[in-house]
Design an enzyme around this catalytic site. Structure first.
Site, PDB file in Angstrom:
ATOM      1  N   ASP A 263       2.461  20.567  44.031  1.00 46.74           N
ATOM      2  CA  ASP A 263       1.420  20.479  43.200  1.00 46.74           C
ATOM      3  C   ASP A 263       0.615  21.603  43.385  1.00 46.74           C
ATOM      4  O   ASP A 263       0.339  22.070  44.519  1.00 46.74           O
ATOM      5  CB  ASP A 263       0.422  19.225  43.776  1.00 46.74           C
ATOM      6  CG  ASP A 263      -0.320  18.758  42.696  1.00 46.74           C
ATOM      7  OD1 ASP A 263      -0.291  17.555  41.920  1.00 46.74           O
ATOM      8  OD2 ASP A 263      -1.384  19.493  42.330  1.00 46.74           O
TER       9      ASP A 263
ATOM     10  N   GLY B 148      -6.591   8.339  36.171  1.00 45.30           N
ATOM     11  CA  GLY B 148      -6.530   9.676  36.775  1.00 45.30           C
ATOM     12  C   GLY B 148      -5.522  10.586  36.287  1.00 45.30           C
ATOM     13  O   GLY B 148      -5.025  11.536  36.694  1.00 45.30           O
ATOM     14  N   GLN B 149      -4.672  10.164  35.145  1.00 47.86           N
ATOM     15  CA  GLN B 149      -3.631  10.821  34.717  1.00 47.86           C
ATOM     16  C   GLN B 149      -4.002  11.844  33.904  1.00 47.86           C
ATOM     17  O   GLN B 149      -4.957  11.896  33.119  1.00 47.86           O
ATOM     18  CB  GLN B 149      -2.556  10.038  33.913  1.00 47.86           C
ATOM     19  CG  GLN B 149      -1.452  10.782  33.482  1.00 47.86           C
ATOM     20  CD  GLN B 149      -0.565   9.775  32.582  1.00 47.86           C
ATOM     21  OE1 GLN B 149      -0.631   8.736  32.541  1.00 47.86           O
ATOM     22  NE2 GLN B 149       0.691  10.268  32.465  1.00 47.86           N
ATOM     23  N   SER B 150      -3.719  13.183  34.063  1.00 45.78           N
ATOM     24  CA  SER B 150      -3.970  14.403  33.476  1.00 45.78           C
ATOM     25  C   SER B 150      -2.891  14.898  32.680  1.00 45.78           C
ATOM     26  O   SER B 150      -3.330  15.855  31.708  1.00 45.78           O
ATOM     27  CB  SER B 150      -4.858  15.051  34.342  1.00 45.78           C
ATOM     28  OG  SER B 150      -4.095  15.696  35.408  1.00 45.78           O
TER      29      SER B 150
ATOM     30  N   HIS C 152       4.933  11.106  36.406  1.00 42.38           N
ATOM     31  CA  HIS C 152       5.069  11.850  37.695  1.00 42.38           C
ATOM     32  C   HIS C 152       4.852  10.973  38.771  1.00 42.38           C
ATOM     33  O   HIS C 152       3.887  10.102  38.527  1.00 42.38           O
ATOM     34  CB  HIS C 152       4.695  13.288  37.722  1.00 42.38           C
ATOM     35  CG  HIS C 152       3.204  13.140  37.539  1.00 42.38           C
ATOM     36  ND1 HIS C 152       2.739  13.040  35.945  1.00 42.38           N
ATOM     37  CD2 HIS C 152       1.827  13.501  38.187  1.00 42.38           C
ATOM     38  CE1 HIS C 152       1.482  13.128  35.983  1.00 42.38           C
ATOM     39  NE2 HIS C 152       1.172  13.262  37.131  1.00 42.38           N
TER      40      HIS C 152
ATOM     41  N   HIS D 274       3.148  11.336  42.877  1.00 42.25           N
ATOM     42  CA  HIS D 274       2.602  12.155  43.910  1.00 42.25           C
ATOM     43  C   HIS D 274       2.955  11.772  44.908  1.00 42.25           C
ATOM     44  O   HIS D 274       2.874  10.423  45.572  1.00 42.25           O
ATOM     45  CB  HIS D 274       1.080  12.092  43.829  1.00 42.25           C
ATOM     46  CG  HIS D 274       0.496  12.610  42.475  1.00 42.25           C
ATOM     47  ND1 HIS D 274      -0.358  13.669  42.430  1.00 42.25           N
ATOM     48  CD2 HIS D 274       0.350  11.982  41.553  1.00 42.25           C
ATOM     49  CE1 HIS D 274      -0.672  13.864  41.273  1.00 42.25           C
ATOM     50  NE2 HIS D 274      -0.501  12.899  40.580  1.00 42.25           N
TER      51      HIS D 274
END
Ligand code: DGP
Length: 115
Positions: free
Chosen positions: A31, A94-96, A101, A103
């Site tokens: 990341d 919190g998805q941007s 995907h 983490h």
């Protein structure tokens, strides 16, 4: 591939990343903004926008994501100490980046509840 998607471009080799794992179905890379000593994104090559867009056709794929998460945690030496796999869904979650995907976070103690 979605033309303007960062993770599709990383999968296609058009944007560089520090890869930790690759196969025909998924890629895994560090990341850009790590939240733990080890912070790896596990990303299906297939462009799926969010968890809400998964279908039963993706069941094997998502199972494979978790198998690779465990393998990476083991290979990188933090499996026994503990780790976390997180999927953020939609803005409030919190998805941007709008390509599903997961983490993989390790290398420190995790707290609960998460922020
Ligand atoms: P999320 O907020 O759950 O959608 O997570 C998106 C993550 O993607 C965030 O932690 C930062 C990371 N990220 C965004 N753009 C890039 C990039 O171009 N390269 C890498 N390696 N990571 C990225």
């Amino acid at each position: 591939m979605a033309g303007d998607c960062i993770f599709c471009k990383i999968a296609a080799g058009e944007i560089p990343a520090k890869f930790r794992y690759k196969d025909d179905e998924i890629i895994a890379f560090d990341d850009l903004d790590p939240q733990a000593p080890q912070h790896i994104l596990i990303v299906p090559r297939k462009h799926i926008r969010t968890t809400l867009d998964l279908t039963t056709a993706d069941n094997e794929l998502i199972g494979h994501v978790y198998q690779v998460a465990g393998k990476l945690a083991h290979d990188l030496g933090f499996a026994q100490d503990g780790f976390r796999v997180v999927n953020n869904c939609n803005e409030g979650g919190g998805q941007s980046v709008w390509h599903i995907h997961f983490h993989l976070l390790g290398g420190r103690d995790m707290v609960w509840p998460p922020g």
